[in-house]
Design an enzyme around this catalytic site. Structure first.
Site, short mmCIF file in Angstrom:
data_model
loop_
_atom_site.label_atom_id
_atom_site.label_comp_id
_atom_site.label_asym_id
_atom_site.label_seq_id
_atom_site.Cartn_x
_atom_site.Cartn_y
_atom_site.Cartn_z
N ASP A 87 -2.75 -13.75 10.94
CA ASP A 87 -3.84 -13.52 9.99
C ASP A 87 -3.29 -13.55 8.58
O ASP A 87 -2.15 -13.95 8.36
CB ASP A 87 -4.61 -12.24 10.30
CG ASP A 87 -3.77 -10.99 10.13
OD1 ASP A 87 -2.65 -11.10 9.60
OD2 ASP A 87 -4.24 -9.91 10.52
N VAL B 2 6.99 -4.56 5.59
CA VAL B 2 6.26 -4.52 6.87
C VAL B 2 5.56 -5.84 7.19
O VAL B 2 5.72 -6.38 8.28
CB VAL B 2 5.27 -3.33 6.89
CG1 VAL B 2 4.59 -3.22 8.25
CG2 VAL B 2 5.98 -2.02 6.56
#
Ligand code: UD1
Length: 436
Positions: free
Chosen positions: A120, A337
């Site tokens: 995504d 992250v």
């Protein structure tokens, strides 16, 4: 569908009270956890956002009855004795968090087929830790025709699982499978996010035996069955953090009701370094507690490094880039992250920000003001960050693809209006043209 955009008039200052609801990133998992027990589970303080509607639809397709009482902000989920076990691509691709039904359905039904989500807009998002953790509990897992097929006809058995990284989603899936596995499961290097603690609390109220919630070692003693429950979701720390940063950037004065400062320690401390005053607000008979952020100067630049909780939340990265773009001085912001979060930087640069990325580092040199322009939201948090950045830009900023923000922020434009700034929604004429 008519595509909408936000229209932001720069120059406003946020002032007043705003309330945060339950956390999107908790509620979605709590809804999945309801699958673990036959009967009616009720969740409270559920935000009225697109993602909870998608999760409700997914549960309905699994045979559950789901009612969202918007007036009371509660969702009741009635789960049949044997729920369905297939989650299709059309829903999973709309919301990646659908993958959190994998663990509970495997535990309840002994088999499950969940479409594999693709990547995504915040980067590649592998599922290796979800899969290897469930395999450790005895599941056989294959991928076929784009679906993850998992089965454990003899039931799951407790095991020790070491996660390579404290993944939120993997911890949740393994936890929700382990509560019904035979014997003891230990999850080491588990995620410690408040949403994990919330899930543990709900599971405990359903009869699960879990210790170590909020630490990096979770111990789960499996039980035969669980019972439905009633549970109030933990408040949304990312939405609360968004309000805190928006208040500081616009040199405003905002009280975030139901915000928990202990879930935002580093994020609020950075605001203090930037020059804001932050104080806890105690509950009274008339009003909920929370915290207040007041800023009466141009913010000073602050270095930030994102890390799993209790580190600085990656979901607040757009806010940090936005505040630094109008701060005094230069800052280094490091994202550890999700590699593609920096897609946001190119949009911020359209507003005149002086931002430069190199790998997972970004240097931001503060300008006095940004300059309003049309920009596009690529994900939930980037969209909110651009709207807030528009408030410190001269003139009008439009933020296309407003639907991303709807996935995580209930009534964002209305709440901003209530805090005294000019943010509205309008049909996006460019999107309509593109669609023809
Ligand atoms: C959740 C949140 C998201 C937040 C993130 C980190 C939800 C719905 N979303 O996402 O808003 O930004 O936590 O706080 O709760 N990874 C692997 N293999 C895996 C699983 C993860 O390599 O099997 C990697 C990811 O690619 C990423 C990192 O681990 O780089 C963290 O991901 P994870 O903590 O799992 O995030 P999500 O649960 O997807």
């Amino acid at each position: 569908m008519v595509m909408e955009r936000f229209r932001v008039v720069g120059g406003g200052r946020l002032s007043g009270d705003v309330r945060v609801t339950g956390a999107k990133n908790s509620v979605l998992k709590l809804m999945a956890a309801a699958l673990l027990a036959e009967g009616t589970t009720v969740l409270e303080d559920v935000p009225d956002i697109l993602d909870t509607a998608i999760m409700a639809e997914l549960l309905r397709r699994l045979g559950c009855t789901v009612e969202h009482d918007r007036g009371r902000s509660s969702v009741s989920i009635t789960v049949p004795a044997m729920p369905g076990h297939e989650a299709d691509y059309d829903l999973v691709r709309r919301m990646r968090a659908s993958i959190c039904v994998l663990g509970p359905l495997l535990a309840r039904c002994g088999q499950v087929s969940v479409a594999r989500p693709g990547g995504d807009n915040i980067g590649s998002r592998p599922l290796d830790m979800h899969i290897s953790g469930l395999q450790r509990l005895g599941a056989t897992i294959e991928t076929e025709h784009g679906n993850i097929l998992a089965s454990a006809p003899q039931g799951l058995a407790g095991a020790t699982i070491w996660l390579d990284f404290p993944s939120v989603g993997a911890t949740e899936n393994i936890l929700m499978a382990a509560v019904l596995a035979k014997g003891l499961t230990v999850i080491d290097n588990a995620a410690r996010e408040p949403e994990i603690v919330d899930l543990c609390e709900m599971l405990a109220s359903m009869g699960a035996s879990i210790s170590g919630a909020g630490t990096s070692t979770l111990e789960v003693e499996g039980v035969e069955s669980l019972r439905p429950t009633r549970h109030v979701s933990v408040p949304d720390r990312i939405v609360a953090g968004t309000w805190a940063y928006a208040a500081a950037m616009t040199r405003g004065d905002v009280t975030v009701r139901n915000g928990r400062p202990e879930h935002l320690e580093i994020a609020l401390d950075k605001l203090v370094t930037a020059g804001a005053q932050v104080e806890r607000v105690l509950a009274t008979d008339e009003a909920e507690g929370g915290f207040r952020v007041v800023m009466d100067r141009r913010p000073k630049a602050v270095d930030v490094v994102t890390l799993p909780f209790p580190g600085f939340a990656t979901d607040l990265l757009p806010m940090v880039l936005a505040i630094n773009s109008v701060a005094e001085g230069a800052a280094m912001v490091t994202e550890n992250v999700f590699e593609a979060r920096f897609m946001f930087v190119d949009e911020l640069a359209r507003l005149g920000a002086d931002v430069r990325t190199d790998g997972h580092h970004c240097v931001v040199r503060g300008r006095q003001r940004l300059s309003g322009a049309p920009v596009t939201a690529h994900d939930i948090r980037a969209g909110a960050g651009l709207v807030v950045a528009g408030l410190v830009a001269d003139g009008v900023t439009t933020v296309a693809d407003a639907y991303h923000v709807d996935r995580g922020y209930p009534g964002f434009a209305d709440q901003l209006q209530a805090l005294g700034v000019e943010v509205t929604r309008e049909p996006d004429p460019d999107a309509l043209l593109a669609g023809e």
